[in-house]
Design a protein around this motif. Structure first.
Motif, short mmCIF file in Angstrom:
data_model
loop_
_atom_site.label_atom_id
_atom_site.label_comp_id
_atom_site.label_asym_id
_atom_site.label_seq_id
_atom_site.Cartn_x
_atom_site.Cartn_y
_atom_site.Cartn_z
N ARG A 1 -14.75 12.94 -14.35
CA ARG A 1 -15.65 12.47 -15.40
C ARG A 1 -15.14 12.78 -16.81
O ARG A 1 -15.45 12.07 -17.76
CB ARG A 1 -17.05 13.07 -15.21
N ARG B 1 -10.08 5.36 -19.56
CA ARG B 1 -11.35 6.02 -19.85
C ARG B 1 -12.13 5.24 -20.91
O ARG B 1 -13.36 5.09 -20.81
CB ARG B 1 -11.11 7.46 -20.33
N CYS C 1 -13.74 2.22 -19.27
CA CYS C 1 -14.91 2.61 -18.50
C CYS C 1 -16.11 2.86 -19.41
O CYS C 1 -17.24 2.45 -19.11
CB CYS C 1 -14.62 3.86 -17.66
N TRP D 1 -19.17 2.20 -17.00
CA TRP D 1 -18.76 2.71 -15.69
C TRP D 1 -18.47 4.20 -15.80
O TRP D 1 -18.04 4.69 -16.85
CB TRP D 1 -17.47 2.05 -15.21
N THR D 2 -18.65 4.93 -14.71
CA THR D 2 -18.07 6.27 -14.65
C THR D 2 -16.59 6.12 -14.32
O THR D 2 -16.19 5.17 -13.63
CB THR D 2 -18.74 7.15 -13.59
N HIS E 1 -21.21 16.27 -8.89
CA HIS E 1 -20.16 15.29 -9.10
C HIS E 1 -20.35 14.02 -8.27
O HIS E 1 -19.74 12.99 -8.58
CB HIS E 1 -18.80 15.90 -8.79
N ASP F 1 -21.10 10.72 -9.94
CA ASP F 1 -20.03 9.98 -10.60
C ASP F 1 -19.36 8.97 -9.68
O ASP F 1 -18.55 8.16 -10.14
CB ASP F 1 -18.96 10.96 -11.12
#
Length: 319
Positions: free
Chosen positions: A204, A240, A243, A248-249, A276, A279
């Protein structure tokens, strides 16, 4: 959760890798691990993967304490921790390891039993014959191979059908697309992708280099040492950003990419924390999204090898 076939039954498309329960990526405890297993089952995960060397039996013991009988369970044998590190595929050793695993797992039968690494001087046909005996005796439901070449899979499958092949596969580890994933599809064998989140690199938040020396193998893994580590963080940063723009994760998008590479692929991400699991929710991605991901993270973008030389000793190479 969508379902995918694994042997003679269907399981959730995302499985669970329990390597971290053995403390191999950081401190953990039984209560936290048991809560994580409960949360995974509640999320629709039905396939759980462990091995006898994960914490030298600790991961199996945790799953044995959990005691669920309605899940599909896989464990492994074959790697003998050293020094020196070795591999054994002889029948007496396999049988001994299986009995020890079953005791720790609190079971009389395991659905899937992998050979963790292949011993080169034992013909794979002999190995398949040993595994066939265990199937016939009711000890295992089916057998798998890990980190093997396509020709090894074909030879073993001709002797006795292989249920699954397990290899590392993710956005930054794509070697299986050069023959192994295709061979599994042609033979009707499930391909189980371990480390689909790059051992935390697709977590994440950007990974920090605070690995425990002598315990967390990432501390000396080529992709996690400088200057490779910083280069990989920089390469993944645009993914990243994508996302974040799409809502989005990062782990969810990375898992969705893996699943999109074949309907016989089952990724098995791992975690020590139930938190987690949120995620891992899969976004809806289309062909345009996949093309954009491949543009940002093209095959071969990773800096450094996925293993150090000592860990590659018993991994079959075919390209």
């Amino acid at each position: 959760m969508q379902q995918r076939r694994l042997g003679d039954r269907k399981v959730g498309a995302i499985g669970f890798g329990a390597m971290s329960f053995g403390g191999m990526f950081g401190a953990t405890d039984a209560a936290t691990s048991l809560a994580c297993l409960d949360a995974a089952a509640e999320a629709g995960i039905g396939h759980f993967d462990t091995a006898n060397i994960y914490g030298m039996g600790v991961s199996e013991q945790i799953i044995g304490r959990w005691g669920r009988r309605d899940v599909h369970l896989a464990t492994k044998c074959g790697i003998v921790n050293g020094p020196p590190r070795a591999v054994r595929n002889d029948e007496p050793h396999i049988r001994q390891c299986l009995e020890e695993s079953l005791r720790r797992l609190n079971r009389e039968h395991v659905e899937l039993y992998y050979i963790h690494r292949r011993q080169p001087d034992i013909p794979v046909e002999d190995l398949a014959g040993t595994m066939a005996k265990l199937v016939q005796e009711g000890k295992i439901g089916g057998y798998g191979l890990s980190e093997v070449a396509p020709q090894t899979l074909r030879r073993a499958h001709a002797e006795h059908p292989v249920t699954a092949v397990q290899s590392e596969f993710s956005l930054w580890t794509r070697l299986p697309q050069l023959g192994l994933i295709q061979a599994c599809r042609a033979l009707g064998v499930a391909f189980v992708a371990f480390s689909p989140l790059g051992r935390g690199m697709f977590g994440r938040a950007p990974l920090k280099r605070d690995f425990r020396a002598g315990i967390d193998f990432r501390d000396t893994n080529p992709r996690f040492v400088e200057p490779n580590f910083s280069a990989n963080l920089a390469a993944i940063a645009p993914f990243r950003d994508l996302c974040a723009r799409r809502g989005w994760t990062v782990p969810g998008a990375a898992l969705a990419w893996v699943l999109a590479q074949g309907d016989h692929i089952i990724p098995i991400p791992g975690t020590r924390s139930a938190d987690h699991l949120r995620d891992w929710q899969l976004p809806k991605i289309d062909a345009a999204d996949l093309a954009e991901i491949d543009r940002i993270l093209p095959p071969g973008f990773a800096h450094g090898d996925r293993y150090g030389d000592h860990q590659m000793a018993f991994v079959e190479r075919y390209c």
